[in-house]
Design an enzyme around this catalytic site. Structure first.
Site, PDB file in Angstrom:
ATOM      1  N   HIS A  16       0.861  -1.203   0.000  1.00 56.70           N
ATOM      2  CA  HIS A  16       0.000   0.000   0.000  1.00 56.70           C
ATOM      3  C   HIS A  16       0.891   1.246   0.000  1.00 56.70           C
ATOM      4  O   HIS A  16       1.803   1.338  -0.808  1.00 56.70           O
ATOM      5  CB  HIS A  16      -0.946  -0.096   1.212  1.00 56.70           C
ATOM      6  CG  HIS A  16      -2.074   0.886   1.242  1.00 56.70           C
ATOM      7  ND1 HIS A  16      -2.492   1.637   0.180  1.00 56.70           N
ATOM      8  CD2 HIS A  16      -2.899   1.237   2.273  1.00 56.70           C
ATOM      9  CE1 HIS A  16      -3.508   2.397   0.543  1.00 56.70           C
ATOM     10  NE2 HIS A  16      -3.784   2.190   1.801  1.00 56.70           N
ATOM     11  N   ASP A  23       2.733   5.386  -6.463  1.00 54.34           N
ATOM     12  CA  ASP A  23       3.973   5.298  -5.686  1.00 54.34           C
ATOM     13  C   ASP A  23       5.228   5.248  -6.543  1.00 54.34           C
ATOM     14  O   ASP A  23       6.335   5.301  -6.010  1.00 54.34           O
ATOM     15  CB  ASP A  23       3.912   4.053  -4.786  1.00 54.34           C
ATOM     16  CG  ASP A  23       2.887   4.237  -3.675  1.00 54.34           C
ATOM     17  OD1 ASP A  23       2.024   3.361  -3.515  1.00 54.34           O
ATOM     18  OD2 ASP A  23       2.940   5.281  -3.005  1.00 54.34           O
ATOM     19  N   HIS A  82      -2.311  -2.271  -9.661  1.00 55.80           N
ATOM     20  CA  HIS A  82      -3.311  -1.622  -8.809  1.00 55.80           C
ATOM     21  C   HIS A  82      -4.579  -2.460  -8.830  1.00 55.80           C
ATOM     22  O   HIS A  82      -4.922  -3.039  -9.847  1.00 55.80           O
ATOM     23  CB  HIS A  82      -3.627  -0.215  -9.335  1.00 55.80           C
ATOM     24  CG  HIS A  82      -4.249   0.651  -8.305  1.00 55.80           C
ATOM     25  ND1 HIS A  82      -5.600   0.637  -8.034  1.00 55.80           N
ATOM     26  CD2 HIS A  82      -3.699   1.538  -7.445  1.00 55.80           C
ATOM     27  CE1 HIS A  82      -5.856   1.495  -7.064  1.00 55.80           C
ATOM     28  NE2 HIS A  82      -4.733   2.059  -6.677  1.00 55.80           N
TER      29      HIS A  82
END
Ligand code: SDX
Length: 466
Positions: free
Chosen positions: A305, A402, A344
């Site tokens: 995450h 990210d 994702h």
């Protein structure tokens, strides 16, 4: 508007057009309509596909690569808005007018300055703690401080004078012990239990305190990890500028402030992701919004995450050069390793946030040509190309939020261990907004498990067990 910050707005609008061209032929999402509970949905392990609640706070379309906050496209918010405006929008449901934004900013200034909470935190071994556990602990201390201030009032009620102006001491000049302190106060009368209990549930004021204060806790954690004293927020700086200032001790340039502000907007909300769900689960028990945010921070820490942004930087450094990407990638795939910063649960298209953060990283690198960060960026570009040409085709795996955020933060002088805390500093706006919305029609979260174990087992005393 500063000349360079206008260049950043133009960059975002260009990226928006490219995104719309590339995903224009993706199926249009069915328009949301009021939900008639109970509903049926196909659910996989990890609640994949489950509809947990109805919400107006934000929407993610994975096929189109759309991210919407209260109806506004995140590209527009990054191009024209600020993190303060967006936090107001998420929490109250509409963009603020001048007087509302002024009042909101005044609250942010007030609640960002929490020197006595930071002093409490500084008494703990933060330098050796995981930054996210220190952040989560700091969020709980914010609650404790509020609670003890209640007791402070209790002291006031007793007519005891408190000449403490400790909160006016800049954090760099912490008092050197009671005899030198410029304040004195009578010891709390421990014999009298305060009539107050912990505040129940959640309220908007606590939400504002958390949006403002978690940034100050992150700043203090950064300074304490570096062996420095925490720095109190500067009332004349924006949230984004204060975050850089409280972490690095340096005032950011207009471009650095603008790019941090955009990064905070991009990370603010993202549907019912794991950390938002963790926050909602705790809040749904009518526990406390500070504890709920602490749970969100804990969930965000995981490398699957929010923790991925830190892992990406370690991965890029480990690859070491764009000429080594192919061999590294083949090796990672052979070991079936997940490539950090890619894939994702929702996006089967390019994450719109990565679409913006990649060019911002490139812009910053051109501005401050740091050779080490430049090399990381070159590796990232080569790896992105490799993954899109393979996993992107086979499994619709693309860069996520990210992948480039760490390069942006490195270019802003942020240490790698602060990357995930910064994610939390932004996401706290989405967390508290969804908590306040959910509590309007609260129902404690209590999913089920498919029991596949045995029945009617016979109990044997230990001496008879094999
Ligand atoms: C965030 O939910 C959110 O909205 C999260 C977030 C937010 O804003 O809150 O967007 C923030 O958490 C972004 C994600 C950051 N995490 C990472 O970058 C870690 C690497 N990514 C993966 O771990 C993964 O992609 C997840 C966890 C993000 C999503 O995992 P899923 O949806 O459970 O996908 P999966 O593991 O079921 O994978 C499906 C297939 C598998 O292959 P098969 O077993 O079917 O052959 O895709 C493969 C996976 O092996 N796969 C990857 C991969 N991600 C998925 N293969 C290689 N590298 C990857 N990164």
């Amino acid at each position: 508007m500063h000349e360079n910050t206008k260049a950043i707005t133009d960059l975002i609008l260009k990226v928006r057009e490219k995104s719309r061209q590339e995903t224009g032929n993706e199926p249009a999402p069915e328009m949301p309509k009021p939900i008639q509970w109970p509903i049926q949905c196909l659910v996989g392990p990890g609640l994949e596909g489950a509809i947990a609640c109805e919400s107006k706070v934000g929407y993610v379309n994975g096929a189109k690569g759309w991210l919407v906050y209260r109806g506004y496209d995140v590209f527009d918010l990054c191009a024209y808005s600020t993190f303060e405006e967006v936090s107001y929008l998420l929490l109250y449901g509409q963009l603020p007018g001048n007087s509302q934004l002024k009042a909101f900013k005044e609250k942010m200034v007030k609640y960002r300055s929490i020197p006595s909470t930071i002093r409490l935190l500084a008494n703990f071994p933060v330098a050796t703690m995981n930054t996210m556990s220190a952040l989560s602990f700091g969020a709980s201390l914010m609650k404790q401080e509020l609670f003890s201030q209640k007791q402070d009032n209790y002291r006031f009620e007793n007519g005891r004078t408190i000449s403490a102006d400790e909160d006016s001491i800049p954090m760099e000049t912490r008092p050197r012990g009671e005899e030198h302190a410029i304040y004195e106060f009578n010891r709390l009368d421990k014999t009298k239990e305060s009539a107050e209990g912990l505040y129940p549930g959640a309220d908007y004021e606590s939400s504002l305190r958390l949006i403002a204060g978690v940034a100050s806790v992150a700043g203090a954690v950064a300074r304490l990890k570096q062996g420095n004293l925490p720095i109190d927020s500067d009332p004349n700086l924006s949230h984004a500028a204060n975050l850089i200032y409280m972490i690095t001790g340096k005032y950011p340039t207009a471009v650095q402030e603008r790019i941090m502000d955009i990064a905070l907007i991009l990370h603010a909300d993202h549907g019912i992701n794991a950390s938002t769900f963790a926050t909602l689960v705790v809040a749904s028990t009518l526990s406390d919004i500070y504890f709920a945010v602490g749970s969100g921070i804990a969930a965000l820490n995981g490398p699957l995450h929010g923790g991925a942004n830190e892992q990406v930087l370690h991965m890029l450094k480990n690859i070491g050069g764009s000429d080594r990407v192919d061999s590294w990638y083949e090796n990672a795939r052979a070991k079936k390793e997940k490539i950090m910063g890619f894939g994702h649960r929702v996006y089967k298209a390019y994450d719109p946030r990565a679409r913006i953060l990649g060019p911002l990283a490139e812009y910053l690198i051109k501005e401050n040509d740091d050779p080490e960060v430049k090399q990381l960026f070159d590796v990232a570009l080569a790896l992105e190309k490799k993954v899109i040409a393979t996993l992107g085709v086979e499994k619709k795996i693309f860069p996520n939020v990210d992948f480039y955020s760490g390069i942006v933060y490195s270019s802003l002088g942020i240490p790698v261990e602060l990357f995930t805390p910064i994610f939390a500093v932004s996401r706290v706006s989405g967390w508290v907004s969804r908590v306040m919305e959910y509590l309007e029609h609260n129902r404690i979260f209590r999913p089920r498990a498919m029991y596949s174990g045995s029945f009617n087992a016979e109990y044997l005393p230990i001496e008879k067990r094999t």
